[in-house]
Design an enzyme around this catalytic site. Structure first.
Site, PDB file in Angstrom:
ATOM      1  CB  SER A 145      -6.878   4.054   5.404  1.00  0.00           C
ATOM      2  OG  SER A 145      -5.983   3.838   4.011  1.00  0.00           O
TER       3      SER A 145
ATOM      4  CE1 TYR B  73      -9.079  -0.440   4.066  1.00  0.00           C
ATOM      5  CE2 TYR B  73      -7.908   1.292   3.015  1.00  0.00           C
ATOM      6  CZ  TYR B  73      -8.074   0.134   4.114  1.00  0.00           C
ATOM      7  OH  TYR B  73      -7.513   0.070   5.321  1.00  0.00           O
TER       8      TYR B  73
END
Length: 247
Positions: free
Chosen positions: A140, A151
């Protein structure tokens, strides 16, 4: 016999689009996910070359179901796409969070994004075609920009894991790469958290002034799994519309 691919997180968004692309390229595709109904809809959309395995690939006890589905066939492509942002029990996490809550939040994100890839890859390594196998991990833009706490850290951890795999498997003719998407619509990542303002901010941050779509990521997978990607390994491939400049 057709070539074989496994795509985790294959029921929606990037995973479903990638699985559909691979099926169109002639692969038999095994899609893996936690929700049987979502996988069933994806199989209908992808077509007869797709089969589904319902499994949580963060759970070691459920991984053998995927290995069984592969069976004795050589595995040509493994796309580790399963992953998600797991919100904190304190939303948003605040200064009053207990250490137990912080640990739970971080472990949940590492389990969802790192352990899923590590467990599935480890289990399927014996099946991977040598030479010629391709492993792809979905990271990501958060790994490079930050902003998503655990994350971001978990996705960044995939980069180091992929580089280690590439070193270990290079002399066996197996490539390992990471695709790092930017903002992509038509996925479940934001669930109901995305606002019109948030959408526009992310679009404005790109040089191309549009959001990404799952097919944009699937096209990067097409390149890496095709003849043009045969000499590409140990790379982080950014697909973000220019919202993070090359690095």
């Amino acid at each position: 016999m057709s070539r074989l691919a496994v795509v985790s997180g294959g029921g929606t968004g990037i995973g479903r689009s990638t699985a559909g692309m691979l099926a169109g390229e002639g692969y038999d595709v095994i899609i893996v996910g936690r929700r049987a109904d979502v996988l069933a809809d994806a199989v209908k959309w992808i077509g007869p070359q797709a089969t589904a395995v319902t499994a949580d690939v963060a759970d070691p006890t459920q991984i053998p179901a995927v290995v069984e589905a592969v069976g004795a066939r050589p595995l040509d492509v493994l796309v580790n796409n399963a992953g998600a942002y797991v919100p904190s029990a304190d939303s948003p996490p605040g200064a009053d969070s207990t250490l137990d809550r912080v640990a739970e939040h971080w472990r949940a994100n590492f389990d969802s994004n790192v352990l899923t890839a590590v467990l599935l890859t480890t289990a399927l390594l014996p099946s991977l075609r040598r030479p010629g196998g391709r492993i792809i991990l979905t990271s990501s833009i958060a790994a490079q920009k930050g902003g998503c706490g655990p994350y971001s850290a978990a996705k960044a951890a995939l980069h180091g894991y992929a580089l280690d795999l590439a070193v270990d498997l290079g002399d066996e003719g197996v490539t390992v790469n990471v695709i790092s998407p930017g903002y992509v619509t038509d996925s479940e990542f934001f669930a109901d958290r995305m606002t019109p303002e948030g959408h526009q901010t992310r679009v404005d941050a790109t040089l191309l002034k549009r959001p990404g779509e799952p097919q944009d990521i699937a096209e990067a997978v097409r390149w890496l799994t095709g003849p043009g990607g045969a000499y590409v390994t140990a790379q982080i491939i950014n697909v973000n519309g220019g919202s993070v400049l090359g690095r």
